[in-house]
Design an enzyme around this catalytic site. Sequence first.
Site, PDB file in Angstrom:
ATOM      1  CG  ASP A 104      25.824  36.228  41.769  1.00  0.00           C
ATOM      2  OD1 ASP A 104      25.262  36.895  42.666  1.00  0.00           O
ATOM      3  OD2 ASP A 104      26.529  36.720  40.883  1.00  0.00           O
ATOM      4  CG  ASP A 127      28.854  43.095  42.610  1.00  0.00           C
ATOM      5  OD1 ASP A 127      29.540  42.091  42.860  1.00  0.00           O
ATOM      6  OD2 ASP A 127      27.780  43.053  41.988  1.00  0.00           O
ATOM      7  CB  CYS A 161      27.718  35.866  45.566  1.00  0.00           C
ATOM      8  SG  CYS A 161      27.825  37.333  44.522  1.00  0.00           S
TER       9      CYS A 161
HETATM   10  C1  DGJ Z   1      27.206  39.719  40.742  1.00  0.00           C
HETATM   11  C2  DGJ Z   1      28.406  39.303  41.552  1.00  0.00           C
HETATM   12  O1  DGJ Z   1      28.422  39.996  42.750  1.00  0.00           O
HETATM   13  C3  DGJ Z   1      29.650  39.537  40.747  1.00  0.00           C
HETATM   14  O2  DGJ Z   1      30.787  39.261  41.510  1.00  0.00           O
HETATM   15  C4  DGJ Z   1      29.603  38.671  39.521  1.00  0.00           C
HETATM   16  O3  DGJ Z   1      29.621  37.329  39.899  1.00  0.00           O
HETATM   17  C5  DGJ Z   1      28.344  38.986  38.727  1.00  0.00           C
HETATM   18  N1  DGJ Z   1      27.154  38.934  39.534  1.00  0.00           N
HETATM   19  C6  DGJ Z   1      28.195  38.034  37.585  1.00  0.00           C
HETATM   20  O4  DGJ Z   1      27.018  38.198  36.915  1.00  0.00           O
END
Ligand code: DGJ
Length: 746
Positions: free
Chosen positions: A479, A547, A525
């Site tokens: 992420d 998200d 991500c």
């Molecule tokens: C942002 C991501 O897009 C979510 O799916 C999740 O992993 C959160 N961060 C966690 O902090």
Amino acid sequence: MAIIFHEQSKTFHLYNQQISYIFKVLKNGSLGQLYFGKRIHDKECFDELFEMRKRSMAPYTYEGDMLFSLEHIKQEYPGFNHGDLRYPAFTITHENGSTVNEYVYASHSIYQGKKSIEGLPSTYVESDGEATTLEITLHESHTDTDMILYYTIYETYPVICRHVKFMHYGMQSITLDKALSVCLDLPDCNYEMLELTGTWCRERHVEWRKLMHGVQSIYSMRGHSSHQYNPFLVLKRENTDERSGEAYACSLVYSGSFLGQVEVDNHNVTRMTMGIHPDQFEWTLQQGESFVTPEAVLAYSENGMNALSQTYHKLYQSRLARGVWRDKDRPILVNNWEATYMDFTEEKLMNIVHAAKDAGIELFVLDDGWFGKRNDDHAGLGDWFCNMEKLPCGINGLSRKIHEEGMMFGLWIEPEMVNKDSDLYRMHPDWVMNDPEYHCCHGRNQYVLDFSRKEVVDAIYEMLDRILEKADVDYIKWDMNRSMSEVYSNCAPQQGRVVHAYILGVYRLYEMLLKKYPNILFESCSSGGARFDAGMLYYAPQCWCSDDTDAVERMMIQYGTSFAYPISSIGAHVSACPNHQLKRMTPLNTRFNVACFGAFGYEMDLSKLSKEETEEIKQQVIFMKQYRHLIQYGTFYRLVSPFEGNTMAWMVVSSDQKHAIVGYYKILQSVMAPFQRLYLQGLAPDKKYRINTSKEGLYGDELMSCGMVVSDASCGENEEVYNGRNGDFQSRLYVLESEDESDEKI
Ligand code: DGJ
């Protein structure tokens, strides 16, 4: 496929069955663009396309010659301040401040295959026969610098891959202020520009605009490719639609700040450029140093937008993505983020694991909150060791338990970030990217680690390696939850290098992890889809798309994403209702029918479902296991755009045209509505297909030309009683199987 150099006219012709790309060495030694488009006959000379007229106010290169003006010549890789007055592809400043440069053709070589680009992601070949590459060296004699332009043409794709390398030999330094990857000058401006634009939870919405005189651009100056714009743009003719018409596209294989720009000059020449964003970029080369740009992939379609997208899908799926997961069906996963957020215990997680196992789900992913003192987003980032209070058996213990259940185990990380409340920050406050004389903005209470520094990347690698050595991890979700705001490194040779060097650091960490753990499936991500780009696909063959997990919003987001990126790369999950982002209620089958067109999973507490929901999910998992290969690797067609009305449809067809799945979605319900048909694509006209919703088999030609009837109760007086399977947000999947006895079934 070939690359031909016509000695006499000094013309290069790159062609395969589908495209021709033609340019020549001009009389001043620079390169003039002649043609890019549908394949045409080869010949010695295309100079008739090279038009020159006397035009007032133009700067002319030669005394006594009122024709040769770079301002009006279509070029391959133009500079500025030496005749061309439009936006350049590069700007180089000499030690004395001069920005005049004259790069002159010196030599070229043509070879089979394609070289990789050191430190950067790029498309590749598996055997040299798949592509031919042209390297052209131009030399600047005053600064003693070479500029090498790389062009690769694949045998089977209508694409040209380009990048540029600068090699500096001179005693005095030069500074690259701008070094884009590609320039394409087109002879007219009758195009519409498509861009993928949005924000958090609303990524990659499709927008068109008619080109106008002046500059239209997309960009990121955030240090990642961003939610706001995607490093991808299309120029299409006004009458081009999904099925027919001409379109050009450019996709940048890069994950950092970028600029994509289309300039229409006042003589209607269109100049499309793309590359590293020149703001906050300054790269000085001393004697013996070199700089290489990211790769840009130009594509052409004469058969509409679907064909254009399919080119990128196939190329990126098979010759950009790498590794053991590249061609494999993606595991069906459950992620605990929306189920528990950071508030979990091992017991809670194992309850989800048991329910998931029962439903046939294959991979459990532990999201944010398992490390350091991470109970909310104020603490813990940077401390990549297990929070033993939450998980007393550690990550290795948890992964062992999950494997004992017969499931795979996945882990979330955010290696590029740090919270002030962390051991890492307390030890190394100077590792944060910021000018120490100034206050630094936070984003989600976190700060950006200076990945332009080798020791920072190495330290993060060591921490992650310690976890991965002990625990059996099959999947990593990487992420990145904030943009850069204060770009400053406490130890960079030059601040203008930092944004690009940062992303090189990210790529290096990916490369180190992949080298040691080649079996791990990576999903990239960035707060959802803020780094959904071709650069990331080289390391992570799938990316969490957004998200926003609401089924209706996802129709738009996934539809837009499909313009450039393959279905196998689009992370898509079924989540709980009311939806956490929109509070909207949608039927479980519609949530599935949208998410199944992606790298599929669940994002909900499966241990808290009703019996009916549990049963429905079991059936979904069975369906997905049966058809995921077709969906993720078949040929994808967009049929009806959710940006243009109340319905949406898309479909996939197997490469042998024996199987297809159509998804049809209606956002709001209506009454006394018109009858509805979907005009399918990509089927074999002579094959008869059995459809799961009807008894009678139908020929491919009928389904494509007459259409498939999809009318529902709303086409008259809707007398059905509401039962959750009618009303708003309805959808249907149509499964088509060839009736031919000799065709095997899926
Ligand atoms: C942002 C991501 O897009 C979510 O799916 C999740 O992993 C959160 N961060 C966690 O902090």
